[in-house]
Structures are given as structure tokens and as C-alpha cells.
Design an enzyme around this catalytic site. Structure first.
Site, PDB file in Angstrom:
ATOM      1  N   LEU A 146       0.786  -1.279  -0.101  1.00  0.00           N
ATOM      2  CA  LEU A 146       0.111  -0.049   0.237  1.00  0.00           C
ATOM      3  C   LEU A 146       0.831   1.286   0.007  1.00  0.00           C
ATOM      4  O   LEU A 146       1.953   1.264   0.586  1.00  0.00           O
ATOM      5  CB  LEU A 146      -0.906   0.280   1.238  1.00  0.00           C
ATOM      6  N   ASP A 147       0.581   2.239  -0.668  1.00  0.00           N
ATOM      7  CA  ASP A 147       1.280   3.606  -0.565  1.00  0.00           C
ATOM      8  C   ASP A 147       1.512   3.924   0.876  1.00  0.00           C
ATOM      9  O   ASP A 147       0.380   3.605   1.679  1.00  0.00           O
ATOM     10  CB  ASP A 147       0.814   4.912  -1.446  1.00  0.00           C
ATOM     11  N   LYS A 148       2.344   4.868   0.928  1.00  0.00           N
ATOM     12  CA  LYS A 148       2.621   5.166   2.394  1.00  0.00           C
ATOM     13  C   LYS A 148       1.430   5.908   2.842  1.00  0.00           C
ATOM     14  O   LYS A 148       0.961   5.818   4.194  1.00  0.00           O
ATOM     15  CB  LYS A 148       3.748   6.206   2.557  1.00  0.00           C
ATOM     16  N   THR A 150      -1.739   5.689   1.699  1.00  0.00           N
ATOM     17  CA  THR A 150      -3.013   5.044   1.650  1.00  0.00           C
ATOM     18  C   THR A 150      -3.043   4.227   3.001  1.00  0.00           C
ATOM     19  O   THR A 150      -2.121   3.578   3.281  1.00  0.00           O
ATOM     20  CB  THR A 150      -2.851   4.084   0.479  1.00  0.00           C
TER      21      THR A 150
END
Length: 384
Positions: A146-148, A150
């Protein structure tokens, strides 16, 4: 466990059933290189249940692997587990939604990176030793990202075998993921599919993606407007049908509705005035994936504080969506499945075509028969 300068024997665990022998070494004895394993197999020193084997042979649970002495390469030895502080252990445990023998499901908070990188020292991967305190316990491992910024559902595999199992489900697109997002404005079409190929944006060092219809990789996102706050903002359900970097963020921005707080892709237009937080409003709400033990893992993650506050401020009722998977089409076929389908189709065509002999027979049968002409009868001899 015996030291490396003596012959060692190992019993294949159920988690390693069906794995290649060289892969087993990589999982359990990473300090022994592939070249050494190949040499041992070639010279008959490496045995499984007393029989000679090849590195590519698959092993079964309960079998015994005989490992000759030596072969360790110190630079390949697994890294020792990092001692975590009580605060780090508490933070790791606080993220847990559910867990079993195969997986740990976390609710990742926004602002925490999944993995380390340049200048990133605090991340989920660095906290995973909290779930395997014993020296003999395998270290849990990441199987997706997951993106930082998100938040939401993040699946962690407990063992190497379950990691391989889950990785196949993610790469084969059989895992179903549903995200919630707040976007600026309201999409003109209430639900649909965004198809826009993505590529790394030149000059960004690979840190930013953009829509590239000529050289981009296929990217497909299914979306649905759950609710809207006038023309100011909308609450979307998003289901990625492919897994490109920053896919949901780029697709929303390309649709003209950037995710609230995503200045990277929406610029200044990605922020709402008033009391709406400037943090990213993208949340992995639900994950449904097959379990190695059978059945499904179905996990739902609660919203982070800033997202929940924005939902309340905009008048959205969280009960309006249960984040049901929106996919109604089968997952994309793998390359091998496509090949098998093509071979079966070709075989069916060959069966449907008549053989050369059959075509000749068919052609003969289709030609009209010549009409028989009655010959005039000859008068009896002597009576002309």
C-alpha cells in the site's frame, strides 16, 4: 540443529509440500548457494529419502532431505532479527485485524510506509519481527503493498509457503480489493470502468506515473459513486482490476476528480476548503482472498480518524456501503490458461474439418448424378 560442518537431515514440513528442492534451500538454508546445491545433486551427495535428486525436483511433506556438510556462504546468511522496543511491538499488535496460521491481516495507518527505502526507517516490514519472537519461527513477509499515505487492509504471510500461495492469488487477480476514496467534484457517470494505460512519467525518477496511451501498460479500474455532497465532493468505491503503481490515484485524477489530499496527482485542486483534512483520503476497505487452509479470508478495515471525520463533515453515512466486491466479470486468464484455451480451440477446429478422404466423399455426394438415357430397343434379328 547440527552445525554446518556435519551432515544434516531435515524433514519436509507441510508448508513446503510440492516445492522445488532449490526453492526449499532458498527458504530454509539461504546461505547455501544454488551452485553448491547443483554440485551436491550432481555428485550424489544431496539425497531425498536416500535417493539422488535434481535441484528442480519437487519434494513432498514428510520426506527427509540429507544436506552434506559445508557449503555455507556467510554473506548469504539470513539477517538476525531486530530487537523491537515495547512501543514498536505495541504499535504492530495494534494494527492487527485478524490472524491465523497462514496470515496476519493489518489495518495500516496513513503515513506509515509498507517497506523501507532511502530516508525511510519506520515501516511495516520493520515491525514484522513482533509476530515471530522465537528464533526458530519463520519471519512473516509482505505479499503486496500500500502507498505510504494510503490506509487500510494489508495482508502479511506467516510462512514462506503461504507467501507463495498468496502471491499467486494477487498476481493472478483472483484476490478482490475494494477501496474507498473521497474525490473532488462528482464524476459525470455514476459508475463504470476506467481504462487508461499507465507508464512512469519521464523526469520524475520513476516516482510518478501518468496516462500513456502509446507506451503504457494496461490499467483498469472499476468504480461506483456511493454518495455525493452536492457538486463539491463524492464518495467512491474503487476496485482495481489490474495492479499498476498509483493506479487508483492516477485514474481518479485523469477522470477529472482527484482524490482529496492527493497533491501529487491533483495539485492544488486536490484540496477542499474548510475543515476537511489535507491528508490523503484513500483507504483499502476490504480484501477477499483464498486461504491456504481452504475457504476465504475476508477482512474489513475501519477508517482512519481524518477520513472518518471528513465523511461525517460531508454528511456521508458509512452504512450506505458494505464495500461489496463490484467485480462481475471473471479474472483475467493467465498466459498458460490462454495457451491451453488456444490449443483446445485449434483441436476443435481440426475435428470439425473433414479429412481429405472425407472431403472427396462429400464432394462426390454433392455432385448431381447424370441422368440415365434409355437406349432404343433393337428389333429382333431377322425381322428388319
Amino acid at each position: 540443529m547440527k552445525p554446518a560442518d556435519e551432515v544434516r537431515t531435515f524433514t519436509v514440513a507441510p508448508d513446503d509440500d510440492g516445492v522445488r528442492l532449490d526453492r526449499w534451500f532458498k527458504r530454509h538454508l539461504p546461505q547455501i548457494g544454488f551452485g553448491t546445491v547443483s554440485k551436491w545433486a550432481r555428485t550424489g551427495q544431496l539425497r531425498v529419502d536416500g535417493k539422488r535428486v535434481k535441484p528442480e525436483d519437487r519434494i513432498a511433506a514428510g520426506q527427509t532431505v540429507r544436506v552434506p556438510p559445508g557449503g555455507d556462504a556467510p554473506h548469504k546468511a539470513p539477517k538476525p532479527k531486530r530487537a523491537l522496543s515495547p512501543a514498536e511491538i505495541e504499535a504492530a499488535q495494534a494494527m492487527v485485524i485478524q490472524q491465523d496460521k497462514a496470515a496476519i491481516v493489518l489495518n495500516k495507518p496513513p503515513g506509515l510506509a509498507t517497506q523501507g527505502g532511502t530516508g525511510t526507517t519506520s515501516h511495516v516490514d520493520g515491525l514484522l519481527d513482533a509476530f515471530a519472537p522465537g528464533d526458530d519461527e519463520p519471519r512473516p513477509r509482505l505479499v503486496h503493498r500500500l502507498d505510504k499515505d494510503t490506509s487500510g487492509v494489508l495482508l502479511i504471510a506467516r510462512t514462506p509457503g503461504s507467501a507463495a500461495f498468496f502471491s499467486k492469488r494477487f498476481s493472478g487477480r483472483s484476490a478482490k480489493k475494494v477501496y474507498w476514496a473521497l474525490v473532488v467534484g462528482v464524476p459525470e457517470v455514476a459508475q463504470g470502468i476506467i481504462e487508461a494505460p499507465l507508464a512512469k512519467q519521464p523526469g520524475s525518477g520513476g516516482e510518478k506515473m501518468h496516462v500513456d496511451h502509446e507506451g503504457g501498460l494496461p490499467a483498469k479500474t472499476k468504480y461506483r459513486v456511493v454518495d455525493k455532497a452536492g457538486n463539491r465532493a463524492a464518495w467512491l468505491e474503487l476496485e482495481p482490476l489490474t495492479g499498476r503503481t498509483h493506479q487508483l490515484r492516477v485514474h481518479c485524477a485523469a477522470m477529472g476528480n482527484p482524490i482529496v489530499g492527493d497533491g501529487k496527482y491533483g495539485g492544488k485542486d486536490a484540496f477542499l476548503t474548510g475543515s476537511i483534512s489535507r491528508k490523503m483520503h484513500l483507504h483499502a476497505r476490504r480484501l477477499i482472498i483464498d486461504s491456504p487452509a481452504g475457504g476465504k479470508i475476508d477482512a474489513t478495515a475501519e477508517l482512519p480518524e481524518h477520513f472518518a471525520a471528513s465523511m461525517e463533515h460531508l454528511g456521508f453515512n458509512i452504512g450506505a456501503s458494505d464495500a461489496s466486491p463490484m467485480r462481475d466479470d471473471p479474472p483475467p486468464k493467465s498466459r498458460e490458461e490462454k495457451k491451453q484455451q488456444a490449443r483446445a480451440h485449434a483441436k476443435q477446429l481440426r475435428k470439425s474439418k473433414p479429412t481429405r478422404r472425407g472431403r472427396a466423399t462429400a464432394n462426390a455426394a454433392s455432385k448431381p448424378k447424370p441422368r440415365s438415357r434409355a437406349k432404343p430397343s433393337k428389333p429382333p434379328r431377322g425381322k428388319r
